[in-house]
Design a protein around this motif. Structure first.
Motif, PDB file in Angstrom:
ATOM      1  N   UNK A   1       0.829  -1.163  -0.134  1.00 21.51           N
ATOM      2  CA  UNK A   1      -0.119   0.145   0.016  1.00 21.51           C
ATOM      3  C   UNK A   1       0.812   1.346   0.023  1.00 21.51           C
ATOM      4  N   UNK A   2       1.915   1.166   0.916  1.00 20.14           N
ATOM      5  CA  UNK A   2       2.875   2.530   0.964  1.00 20.14           C
ATOM      6  C   UNK A   2       3.510   2.582  -0.577  1.00 20.14           C
ATOM      7  N   UNK A   3       3.918   1.562  -1.125  1.00 20.41           N
ATOM      8  CA  UNK A   3       4.445   1.650  -2.620  1.00 20.41           C
ATOM      9  C   UNK A   3       3.562   2.590  -3.472  1.00 20.41           C
ATOM     10  N   UNK A   4       2.300   2.510  -3.364  1.00 22.33           N
ATOM     11  CA  UNK A   4       1.366   3.200  -4.309  1.00 22.33           C
ATOM     12  C   UNK A   4       0.687   4.546  -3.679  1.00 22.33           C
ATOM     13  N   UNK A   5       1.312   4.910  -2.461  1.00 19.67           N
ATOM     14  CA  UNK A   5       0.739   6.165  -2.140  1.00 19.67           C
ATOM     15  C   UNK A   5       1.161   7.294  -2.892  1.00 19.67           C
TER      16      UNK A   5
END
Length: 62
Positions: free
Chosen positions: A33-37
């Motif tokens: 999820x963090x990778x797509x923030x």
């Protein structure tokens, strides 16, 4: 939305990877999820995050 998405992804991936501890699955989902923030198209983040976490978990379990 993020919490619900993560919860669904974790539940799905825990079933797919029963040999892995839930904490490992949660961490993989959180990292995905963090990778797509900050990405401009947010509607697909849940799908992409779950796929990314699935690939990471599959690689780690072999």
């Amino acid at each position: 939305m993020k919490h619900t998405v993560s919860k669904r992804a974790v539940a799905s991936l825990v079933q797919q990877f029963p040999q892995l501890p839930e904490t490992v699955v949660r961490q993989a989902v959180a990292e995905a999820v963090r990778a797509y923030q900050g990405r401009p198209i947010r509607e697909f983040i849940p799908l992409f995050a779950e796929r990314r976490a699935r690939r990471a978990l599959a690689a780690d379990s072999h």
